[in-house]
Design an enzyme around this catalytic site. Structure first.
Site, short mmCIF file in Angstrom:
data_model
loop_
_atom_site.label_atom_id
_atom_site.label_comp_id
_atom_site.label_asym_id
_atom_site.label_seq_id
_atom_site.Cartn_x
_atom_site.Cartn_y
_atom_site.Cartn_z
N GLY A 16 -3.26 15.89 -34.34
CA GLY A 16 -4.38 15.00 -34.67
C GLY A 16 -4.82 15.02 -36.12
O GLY A 16 -5.96 14.67 -36.42
N SER A 17 -3.91 15.36 -37.05
CA SER A 17 -4.36 15.39 -38.45
C SER A 17 -4.73 13.99 -38.94
O SER A 17 -5.62 13.85 -39.79
CB SER A 17 -3.30 16.03 -39.34
OG SER A 17 -2.17 15.21 -39.46
N ASN A 18 -4.08 12.96 -38.43
CA ASN A 18 -4.48 11.60 -38.83
C ASN A 18 -5.84 11.23 -38.24
O ASN A 18 -6.64 10.56 -38.90
CB ASN A 18 -3.41 10.57 -38.43
CG ASN A 18 -2.29 10.54 -39.46
OD1 ASN A 18 -2.44 9.98 -40.54
ND2 ASN A 18 -1.18 11.17 -39.12
N LYS A 69 7.36 6.47 -21.82
CA LYS A 69 6.33 5.46 -21.58
C LYS A 69 5.39 5.96 -20.50
O LYS A 69 5.72 6.93 -19.79
CB LYS A 69 6.95 4.13 -21.16
CG LYS A 69 7.75 4.25 -19.87
CD LYS A 69 8.31 2.92 -19.42
CE LYS A 69 9.01 3.08 -18.07
NZ LYS A 69 9.60 1.88 -17.54
N MET A 96 3.06 9.43 -28.66
CA MET A 96 4.52 9.52 -28.55
C MET A 96 5.12 8.68 -27.42
O MET A 96 6.25 8.93 -27.01
CB MET A 96 4.94 10.99 -28.40
CG MET A 96 4.58 11.86 -29.60
SD MET A 96 5.19 11.19 -31.17
CE MET A 96 6.93 11.54 -30.98
N ARG A 97 4.39 7.69 -26.94
CA ARG A 97 4.96 6.83 -25.89
C ARG A 97 4.93 5.37 -26.33
O ARG A 97 4.02 4.96 -27.06
CB ARG A 97 4.17 6.99 -24.58
CG ARG A 97 4.47 8.34 -23.94
CD ARG A 97 3.56 8.61 -22.78
NE ARG A 97 3.60 10.02 -22.48
CZ ARG A 97 4.43 10.59 -21.59
NH1 ARG A 97 5.26 9.84 -20.89
NH2 ARG A 97 4.42 11.88 -21.41
N HIS A 115 3.46 5.17 -39.16
CA HIS A 115 4.83 5.65 -38.94
C HIS A 115 5.31 6.33 -40.22
O HIS A 115 5.10 5.82 -41.33
CB HIS A 115 5.74 4.46 -38.60
CG HIS A 115 7.15 4.87 -38.35
ND1 HIS A 115 7.56 5.44 -37.17
CD2 HIS A 115 8.24 4.84 -39.15
CE1 HIS A 115 8.84 5.73 -37.25
NE2 HIS A 115 9.28 5.38 -38.44
C1 GRF Z 1 2.47 11.43 -37.98
O1 GRF Z 1 3.47 11.89 -38.86
C2 GRF Z 1 2.63 9.96 -37.71
O2 GRF Z 1 3.25 9.26 -38.73
C3 GRF Z 1 3.52 9.95 -36.49
O3 GRF Z 1 3.14 11.09 -35.75
C4 GRF Z 1 2.59 12.07 -36.61
C5 GRF Z 1 1.24 12.46 -36.04
O4 GRF Z 1 0.69 13.56 -36.69
N1 GRF Z 1 3.38 8.68 -35.79
P1 GRF Z 1 -0.82 14.01 -36.40
O5 GRF Z 1 -0.94 14.35 -34.92
O6 GRF Z 1 -1.72 12.89 -36.81
O7 GRF Z 1 -1.00 15.22 -37.26
#
Ligand code: GRF
Length: 200
Positions: A16-18, A69, A96-97, A115
Site C-alpha cells: 500500500g505504498s501508493n 480475477k 493484482m486481479r 503501472h
Molecule cells: C506498484 O509498483 C504499482 O505500480 C503496481 O503494484 C505496485 C503496488 O505497490 N501496480 P504498493 O502496494 O502501492 O506499494
C-alpha cells in the site's frame, strides 16, 4: 455529483505504498478528493492496516477460487461496498486481479491504475524485471484508465526512470516506486478536478 469534494475508493493487494502517497497528499490538502474506503482481496494485505491508520474504512473482500480475477459475485460485493461509500471514482494501487464487468460497468471511465513501466511497453506482471531483462536504458511508470484489457486503457500520465549500472530488479522497482508516489497523487488530483468540472 454535486459540488462536494469527489470521493475516492482504493483497491490494493499489497503493502500500500501508493495508497500512503495518496493519503498523505489528502492530509496535506493537495489530493483534490477524499479517500473514503480501501478494499483488498488479500486479508493480510498491509494496505488494510495502513488505511485504518489513516482513519479510512478498510475491508477484505474474499475473491473466490480464481488466481487472476474475482468471481462475479465477489466483484459485485466490491461494487456494493464502493456504492454504499458513495465513491465517485477508483484508484487501483497494486490490485493484482483483472477488473471485470461488474466493476467496469458500475464505474465506466472512472477507474485509474498505476503501472510500473512506460506503457505500452512491458504490460503485465513484474514490469520492472521485464525492463531490466530487455536492456532498455529507461523505464518508468504510467497512470492510465482501466478497460477490459490488461494495462491497455487510455494513458493519463507518465514519469521516466533511468536504469543505472548495477541495477537489480529490487533497486529498479524501488526507484520506480519513488516516481509512482509523486505521479499518482498528481494524476488523481487532475482526474478529480476533471470530475468536478464535468459535474458543473
Ligand atoms: C506498484 O509498483 C504499482 O505500480 C503496481 O503494484 C505496485 C503496488 O505497490 N501496480 P504498493 O502496494 O502501492 O506499494
Amino acid at each position: 455529483m454535486t459540488q462536494r469534494i469527489p470521493r475516492l475508493g482504493v483497491l490494493g493487494s499489497g503493502k500500500g505504498s501508493n495508497f500512503r502517497a495518496l493519503a498523505e497528499a489528502y492530509r496535506s490538502g493537495t489530493l483534490g478528493c477524499e479517500p473514503v474506503i480501501v478494499l483488498s482481496d488479500v486479508e493480510s494485505a498491509g494496505i488494510l492496516n495502513l488505511a485504518e491508520s489513516f482513519g479510512v474504512h478498510a475491508h477484505f473482500v474474499a475473491p473466490g477460487p480464481f488466481r487472476t480475477k474475482m468471481t462475479p459475485q465477489s466483484e459485485a460485493g466490491l461494487v456494493q461496498l464502493l456504492q454504499e461509500a458513495q465513491v465517485d471514482f477508483i484508484a487501483l494501487a497494486g490490485f493484482m486481479r483483472v477488473i471485470k464487468e461488474p466493476l467496469l460497468q458500475a464505474f465506466p471511465g472512472r477507474i485509474l491504475n498505476i503501472h510500473p513501466s512506460l506503457l505500452p511497453a512491458f504490460r503485465g506482471l513484474e514490469a520492472w524485471r521485464q525492463a531490466l531483462e530487455s536492456g532498455v536504458p529507461e523505464t518508468g511508470c504510467t497512470v492510465h484508465l482501466v478497460d477490459a484489457g490488461v494495462d491497455t486503457g487510455k494513458i493519463l500520465g507518465q514519469s521516466r526512470v533511468p536504469l543505472l549500472p548495477g541495477d537489480t530488479a529490487e533497486s529498479l522497482h524501488a526507484r520506480i516506486q519513488v516516481a509512482e508516489h509523486e505521479l499518482y497523487p498528481k494524476m488523481v488530483r487532475e482526474f478529480a478536478e476533471h470530475l468536478r468540472l464535468s459535474a458543473e
